[in-house]
Design a protein around this motif. Structure first.
Motif, PDB file in Angstrom:
ATOM      1  N   LYS A 148      31.222  36.708  35.614  1.00 37.29           N
ATOM      2  CA  LYS A 148      30.764  35.315  35.603  1.00 37.29           C
ATOM      3  C   LYS A 148      31.599  34.431  36.530  1.00 37.29           C
ATOM      4  O   LYS A 148      31.069  33.506  37.157  1.00 37.29           O
ATOM      5  N   ASN A 149      32.892  34.700  36.624  1.00 36.23           N
ATOM      6  CA  ASN A 149      33.740  33.875  37.507  1.00 36.23           C
ATOM      7  C   ASN A 149      33.731  34.363  38.954  1.00 36.23           C
ATOM      8  O   ASN A 149      34.358  33.761  39.830  1.00 36.23           O
ATOM      9  N   GLY A 150      33.008  35.455  39.211  1.00 37.58           N
ATOM     10  CA  GLY A 150      32.875  35.969  40.580  1.00 37.58           C
ATOM     11  C   GLY A 150      34.096  36.673  41.111  1.00 37.58           C
ATOM     12  O   GLY A 150      34.152  37.032  42.298  1.00 37.58           O
ATOM     13  N   LEU A 151      35.084  36.941  40.260  1.00 41.12           N
ATOM     14  CA  LEU A 151      36.351  37.518  40.724  1.00 41.12           C
ATOM     15  C   LEU A 151      36.476  39.017  40.462  1.00 41.12           C
ATOM     16  O   LEU A 151      37.509  39.612  40.778  1.00 41.12           O
ATOM     17  N   SER A 211      40.345  39.677  53.357  1.00 44.28           N
ATOM     18  CA  SER A 211      40.896  38.464  52.784  1.00 44.28           C
ATOM     19  C   SER A 211      40.033  37.996  51.614  1.00 44.28           C
ATOM     20  O   SER A 211      38.807  37.865  51.733  1.00 44.28           O
ATOM     21  N   GLY A 212      40.663  37.758  50.494  1.00 43.55           N
ATOM     22  CA  GLY A 212      39.919  37.397  49.281  1.00 43.55           C
ATOM     23  C   GLY A 212      40.039  38.477  48.237  1.00 43.55           C
ATOM     24  O   GLY A 212      40.064  38.199  47.033  1.00 43.55           O
ATOM     25  N   VAL A 213      40.108  39.749  48.686  1.00 40.27           N
ATOM     26  CA  VAL A 213      40.383  40.844  47.760  1.00 40.27           C
ATOM     27  C   VAL A 213      41.820  40.668  47.277  1.00 40.27           C
ATOM     28  O   VAL A 213      42.712  40.323  48.065  1.00 40.27           O
ATOM     29  N   LYS A 214      42.053  40.875  46.005  1.00 40.51           N
ATOM     30  CA  LYS A 214      43.363  40.593  45.406  1.00 40.51           C
ATOM     31  C   LYS A 214      44.503  41.245  46.185  1.00 40.51           C
ATOM     32  O   LYS A 214      44.494  42.440  46.452  1.00 40.51           O
ATOM     33  N   ASN A 215      45.463  40.430  46.582  1.00 37.42           N
ATOM     34  CA  ASN A 215      46.700  40.822  47.274  1.00 37.42           C
ATOM     35  C   ASN A 215      46.503  41.242  48.733  1.00 37.42           C
ATOM     36  O   ASN A 215      47.486  41.591  49.405  1.00 37.42           O
ATOM     37  N   LYS A 237      53.627  42.462  50.345  1.00 36.93           N
ATOM     38  CA  LYS A 237      53.362  43.370  49.238  1.00 36.93           C
ATOM     39  C   LYS A 237      52.962  44.736  49.783  1.00 36.93           C
ATOM     40  O   LYS A 237      52.500  44.860  50.926  1.00 36.93           O
ATOM     41  N   ASP A 238      53.133  45.767  48.955  1.00 35.01           N
ATOM     42  CA  ASP A 238      52.768  47.118  49.347  1.00 35.01           C
ATOM     43  C   ASP A 238      51.250  47.290  49.280  1.00 35.01           C
ATOM     44  O   ASP A 238      50.586  46.673  48.449  1.00 35.01           O
ATOM     45  N   TYR A 239      50.708  48.126  50.161  1.00 37.30           N
ATOM     46  CA  TYR A 239      49.253  48.309  50.194  1.00 37.30           C
ATOM     47  C   TYR A 239      48.692  48.868  48.888  1.00 37.30           C
ATOM     48  O   TYR A 239      47.510  48.688  48.572  1.00 37.30           O
ATOM     49  N   ASP A 240      49.517  49.524  48.087  1.00 31.75           N
ATOM     50  CA  ASP A 240      49.055  50.052  46.804  1.00 31.75           C
ATOM     51  C   ASP A 240      48.717  48.953  45.802  1.00 31.75           C
ATOM     52  O   ASP A 240      48.080  49.219  44.772  1.00 31.75           O
ATOM     53  N   SER A 241      49.126  47.719  46.092  1.00 37.61           N
ATOM     54  CA  SER A 241      48.837  46.615  45.175  1.00 37.61           C
ATOM     55  C   SER A 241      47.466  45.988  45.425  1.00 37.61           C
ATOM     56  O   SER A 241      47.087  45.024  44.748  1.00 37.61           O
ATOM     57  N   LEU A 242      46.714  46.512  46.403  1.00 32.77           N
ATOM     58  CA  LEU A 242      45.379  45.976  46.681  1.00 32.77           C
ATOM     59  C   LEU A 242      44.519  46.040  45.410  1.00 32.77           C
ATOM     60  O   LEU A 242      44.576  47.018  44.663  1.00 32.77           O
ATOM     61  N   GLY A 243      43.719  44.998  45.187  1.00 29.67           N
ATOM     62  CA  GLY A 243      42.958  44.888  43.938  1.00 29.67           C
ATOM     63  C   GLY A 243      41.739  45.781  43.840  1.00 29.67           C
ATOM     64  O   GLY A 243      40.610  45.299  43.611  1.00 29.67           O
ATOM     65  N   VAL A 244      41.927  47.087  44.002  1.00 28.45           N
ATOM     66  CA  VAL A 244      40.823  48.046  43.860  1.00 28.45           C
ATOM     67  C   VAL A 244      41.273  49.196  42.966  1.00 28.45           C
ATOM     68  O   VAL A 244      42.451  49.563  42.954  1.00 28.45           O
ATOM     69  N   LYS A 245      40.335  49.731  42.207  1.00 28.14           N
ATOM     70  CA  LYS A 245      40.673  50.888  41.375  1.00 28.14           C
ATOM     71  C   LYS A 245      39.417  51.699  41.079  1.00 28.14           C
ATOM     72  O   LYS A 245      38.290  51.192  41.175  1.00 28.14           O
ATOM     73  N   SER A 246      39.626  52.954  40.758  1.00 22.33           N
ATOM     74  CA  SER A 246      38.522  53.839  40.376  1.00 22.33           C
ATOM     75  C   SER A 246      38.581  54.059  38.873  1.00 22.33           C
ATOM     76  O   SER A 246      39.656  54.203  38.291  1.00 22.33           O
ATOM     77  N   HIS A 301      38.841  43.582  42.467  1.00 20.98           N
ATOM     78  CA  HIS A 301      39.307  42.301  41.938  1.00 20.98           C
ATOM     79  C   HIS A 301      39.619  41.367  43.107  1.00 20.98           C
ATOM     80  O   HIS A 301      40.118  41.811  44.152  1.00 20.98           O
ATOM     81  N   PHE A 302      39.363  40.074  42.901  1.00 19.59           N
ATOM     82  CA  PHE A 302      39.506  39.093  43.971  1.00 19.59           C
ATOM     83  C   PHE A 302      40.487  37.981  43.592  1.00 19.59           C
ATOM     84  O   PHE A 302      40.646  37.640  42.419  1.00 19.59           O
ATOM     85  N   ASP A 303      41.123  37.401  44.620  1.00 24.70           N
ATOM     86  CA  ASP A 303      41.944  36.206  44.446  1.00 24.70           C
ATOM     87  C   ASP A 303      41.064  34.955  44.467  1.00 24.70           C
ATOM     88  O   ASP A 303      41.418  33.914  43.906  1.00 24.70           O
ATOM     89  N   LYS A 304      39.934  35.070  45.133  1.00 22.72           N
ATOM     90  CA  LYS A 304      39.004  33.942  45.268  1.00 22.72           C
ATOM     91  C   LYS A 304      37.587  34.497  45.447  1.00 22.72           C
ATOM     92  O   LYS A 304      37.396  35.669  45.752  1.00 22.72           O
ATOM     93  N   ARG A 305      36.611  33.659  45.237  1.00 23.94           N
ATOM     94  CA  ARG A 305      35.214  34.066  45.409  1.00 23.94           C
ATOM     95  C   ARG A 305      34.924  34.367  46.888  1.00 23.94           C
ATOM     96  O   ARG A 305      35.366  33.642  47.775  1.00 23.94           O
ATOM     97  N   VAL A 306      34.161  35.421  47.128  1.00 25.88           N
ATOM     98  CA  VAL A 306      33.703  35.749  48.487  1.00 25.88           C
ATOM     99  C   VAL A 306      32.190  35.973  48.397  1.00 25.88           C
ATOM    100  O   VAL A 306      31.716  37.106  48.190  1.00 25.88           O
ATOM    101  N   PRO A 307      31.392  34.905  48.531  1.00 29.80           N
ATOM    102  CA  PRO A 307      29.940  34.990  48.316  1.00 29.80           C
ATOM    103  C   PRO A 307      29.224  35.984  49.238  1.00 29.80           C
ATOM    104  O   PRO A 307      28.203  36.550  48.867  1.00 29.80           O
ATOM    105  N   TYR A 308      29.768  36.172  50.440  1.00 29.56           N
ATOM    106  CA  TYR A 308      29.129  37.039  51.437  1.00 29.56           C
ATOM    107  C   TYR A 308      29.704  38.455  51.418  1.00 29.56           C
ATOM    108  O   TYR A 308      29.526  39.223  52.373  1.00 29.56           O
TER     109      TYR A 308
END
Length: 236
Positions: free
Chosen positions: A93-96, A139-143, A152-161, A170-177
């Motif tokens: 709902k928050n788009g993040l 830019s917009g993807v968490k970290n 920060k280390d690349y392992d901190s990127l906001g993605v997971k399986s 996961h995002f730091d901010k909304r990315v509508p596109y």
């Protein structure tokens, strides 16, 4: 002119026209049934510089990577955005947070394409050591911004399986596109074993990459100005 002669000429004209139509249909049918292999030859504006999905900087390389690989979304008929390897997409709902359930698909070596391939490919692209000139698209993807800035280390990127076929972003901010960005090679999955196996040769030749798209690119080496695209028998 005699009416009989006129009628005779009219009938002959109709007969000749019908014969021409039948002949054309016959030739068309013959060409359809006898042609079993179709080849399309086309020109490119420049040669390929790399097949590494993290590194293309020119349209020729990018277009051939797109032809031989696939990400979560793609452009289909009439340039309409449609799902590629994403079977479903759920947005919070928050788009993040975006969650993608993947289709079951395979690499050109027969191995399964999994959520871990997306996690690895994305982290590799934003890692400053990889040298991607388009990592800023994350830019917009968490970290992502902090990683690209070396904070920060690349392992901190906001993605997971989650399991084999669920990929979460996961995002730091909304990315509508964001879905439009996912059609770009930089967001494609990458096979970690292949990248590490080929090392510095990765992407420098069609022998040193794996494909997961509708075609396999073959007969290309760095500096060569010709190559082929062949049907990928493993494409979903």
């Amino acid at each position: 002119m005699n009416i009989k002669i006129r009628n005779s000429l009219f009938i002959n004209t109709i007969v000749i026209a019908l014969l021409l139509v039948l002949s054309a249909c016959s030739n068309s049918s013959k060409s359809t049934t006898t042609s079993t292999k179709k080849v399309l030859n086309w020109m490119q504006t420049s040669e390929i510089t790399t097949l590494d999905p993290s590194l293309p900087m020119d349209t020729a390389s990018e277009s051939q990577i797109i032809d031989s690989n696939e990400g979560l979304f793609r452009y289909g008929n009439k340039n309409k955005l449609e799902k590629g390897l994403a079977k479903t997409e759920t947005v919070s709902k928050n788009g993040l947070t975006r969650t993608y359930t993947l289709r079951k698909s395979k690499w050109s070596n027969g191995q399964s394409v999994t959520a871990k391939d997306f996690v690895y490919g994305w982290k590799r692209t934003v890692d400053p050591k990889t040298g991607s000139q388009y990592s800023y698209l994350f830019s917009g993807v968490k970290n992502a911004d902090a990683i690209m800035a070396g904070k920060k280390d690349y392992d901190s990127l906001g993605v997971k399986s989650i399991g084999k076929y669920k990929f979460v972003v996961h995002f730091d901010k909304r990315v509508p596109y964001f879905d439009q960005l996912l059609t770009k090679p930089y967001f494609f999955p990458e096979n970690e074993k292949a990248v590490k196996k080929y090392g510095s040769k990765y992407g420098t030749s069609s022998k040193y990459v794996l494909s997961n798209g509708p075609y396999n690119l073959v007969n290309w080496n760095s500096g060569k100005n010709s190559w082929k695209l062949e049907k990928n028998k493993y494409y979903w």
